[in-house]
Design a protein around this motif. Structure first.
Motif, short mmCIF file in Angstrom:
data_model
loop_
_atom_site.label_atom_id
_atom_site.label_comp_id
_atom_site.label_asym_id
_atom_site.label_seq_id
_atom_site.Cartn_x
_atom_site.Cartn_y
_atom_site.Cartn_z
N TYR A 60 0.68 -1.22 0.05
CA TYR A 60 0.11 0.12 0.07
C TYR A 60 1.02 1.33 0.10
O TYR A 60 1.85 1.35 0.86
CB TYR A 60 -0.74 0.22 1.30
N GLY A 95 0.53 5.52 0.25
CA GLY A 95 -0.14 6.50 0.88
C GLY A 95 0.38 7.86 0.42
O GLY A 95 1.61 8.03 1.17
N LEU A 141 -3.61 12.03 -5.91
CA LEU A 141 -3.83 10.67 -6.35
C LEU A 141 -2.86 10.18 -7.35
O LEU A 141 -2.39 9.06 -7.37
CB LEU A 141 -5.25 10.80 -6.56
N SER A 161 0.41 9.43 -6.25
CA SER A 161 0.58 8.28 -5.74
C SER A 161 0.68 7.16 -6.72
O SER A 161 1.34 6.07 -6.51
CB SER A 161 -0.40 7.85 -4.59
N LYS A 162 -0.19 7.15 -7.78
CA LYS A 162 -0.12 6.23 -8.73
C LYS A 162 1.20 6.25 -9.71
O LYS A 162 1.79 5.41 -9.89
CB LYS A 162 -1.30 6.38 -9.72
N TYR A 220 -1.15 -0.96 -4.17
CA TYR A 220 -2.48 -0.03 -4.28
C TYR A 220 -1.98 1.51 -3.80
O TYR A 220 -1.13 1.66 -3.02
CB TYR A 220 -3.40 -0.63 -3.19
N HIS A 238 -3.10 5.25 -3.08
CA HIS A 238 -4.14 6.07 -2.35
C HIS A 238 -3.58 7.45 -2.04
O HIS A 238 -2.39 7.65 -2.06
CB HIS A 238 -4.77 5.52 -1.21
N GLU A 269 -10.05 5.88 -3.65
CA GLU A 269 -8.82 5.86 -3.33
C GLU A 269 -8.31 7.09 -2.71
O GLU A 269 -7.06 7.33 -2.34
CB GLU A 269 -7.80 5.74 -4.48
N TYR A 294 -9.70 9.84 0.57
CA TYR A 294 -10.23 9.98 1.59
C TYR A 294 -9.49 10.53 2.67
O TYR A 294 -8.28 10.87 2.75
CB TYR A 294 -10.58 8.61 2.41
N MET A 330 -9.65 0.91 5.29
CA MET A 330 -9.08 0.54 4.16
C MET A 330 -8.17 -0.40 4.00
O MET A 330 -8.18 -1.32 3.34
CB MET A 330 -8.36 1.97 3.41
N LEU A 384 -8.51 -3.96 2.18
CA LEU A 384 -7.33 -4.82 1.21
C LEU A 384 -6.95 -6.20 1.83
O LEU A 384 -6.67 -7.00 0.99
CB LEU A 384 -6.15 -3.73 1.02
#
Length: 322
Positions: free
Chosen positions: A92, A94, A127, A130-131, A152, A154, A172, A174, A182, A186
């Motif tokens: 993950y 973030g 977002l 993060s991607k 993932y 987010h 993704e 919040y 979250m 997952l």
């Protein structure tokens, strides 16, 4: 690894050193101070996750990294990850933001607009950031011969009083308070184990080794000259520059206080600010015009190298030696 408690980054110490050394009347002082507070707010936003991370429910072999900065071999560029959670089943990422006010997200355009009062400021969409980090991490894992795993990406808003707004729901994106839920979700949707215990130990060790903290060169960034920050040290008690060195102590002729360590903060500031090689005479002036022998004795424990071997020798300080 730095699992829960976030380490205070070097660049904050560097900004604080610059603000100490630069006169407040300097033309760029207020702009530098504004940048410092922006970075400080970002760090405080990441720091606010400490409690939330302490209550997440993760596999006993999972680990958490904070404030990672890794280099990709292919392009020799660094990428940064605010929060990385590594489990046997997934990873993950973030991206943490601490913006206030109303935040309008438009990921299709790669932007976020902050509305605060009558002001509107546009920033890159966290977002999308993060991607991008997820893609870079996948490449990094491949470069280090580590098996691919679901990653993932987010984005979280750490300020609970900020309002998140978007034309369509973005799962993704919040508030940070939702992070435990979250991660629970997952955990439920990823049941296939990818990493063995040995894989996790190898990855944790590798991340620790490859993590490289950013060293900001603020003098160059703000087009300053080193002599603007190499000003005579001042008294720790009254800020006067009327200091004298006597019997291995500093004596302030203004407030009459005595101290042994007055010079230390000043030398640390020069090391933090990467002022580079300086002559012994420069350090003599910096250290309240003391003798050459005394100046050399005070800086010697912190010198990393000499630029010249004979006449005209210059000295450079290393922050890691303090």
């Amino acid at each position: 690894m730095n699992t829960f408690k976030l380490k205070r980054p070097l660049y904050l110490y560097q900004y604080e050193a610059l603000l100490r050394r630069l006169p407040q009347r300097h033309a760029q002082y207020n702009a530098i101070k504004k940048d410092y507070h922006k970075y400080l707010a970002g760090f405080q936003g990441e720091e606010s996750l400490d409690y939330i991370l302490s209550i997440v429910n993760l596999h006993k072999e999972a680990f958490i990294c904070r404030g990672l900065r890794l280099k990709n071999k292919a392009n020799d560029y660094f990428f940064q990850i605010d929060l990385l959670v590594v489990t046997p089943y997934f990873i993950y990422i973030g991206e943490v933001k601490n913006h206030t006010g109303k935040l309008v997200f438009e990921p299709d355009y790669g932007q976020m607009t902050q509305l605060k009062g009558e002001a509107a400021n546009t920033y890159p969409c966290p977002l999308q950031q993060s991607k991008r980090q997820a893609r870079q991490l996948q490449v990094w894992l491949s470069d280090h011969s580590l098996q691919e795993t679901p990653v993932y990406a987010h984005a979280m808003i750490s300020n609970p009083h900020s309002q998140i707004s978007s034309n369509t729901p973005i799962p993704e994106l919040y508030h940070a308070d939702l992070l435990p839920e979250m991660l629970d979700s997952l955990n439920l949707t990823n049941s296939k184990r990818i990493y063995t215990r040995a894989h996790l130990q190898k990855l944790e060790k590798l991340l620790k080794k490859e993590n490289e903290e950013a060293n900001h060169f603020l003098i160059e960034k703000y087009n300053l000259h080193s002599h603007e920050v190499i000003q005579t040290i001042c008294c720790r008690f009254c800020s006067s520059r009327r200091l004298r060195r006597f019997r291995q102590k500093w004596y302030c002729t203004s407030c009459r206080e005595k101290d042994e360590q007055t010079h230390m903060e000043g030398l640390q500031d020069l090391a933090l600010l990467n002022v580079g090689f300086q002559s012994l005479s420069t350090y003599r002036i910096f250290l309240a015009h003391i003798s050459a022998a005394t100046a050399k004795g005070l800086i010697s424990p912190y010198v990393i190298a000499n630029e010249y071997k004979c006449k005209g020798r210059k000295y450079k300080l290393d922050i890691n030696k303090f």
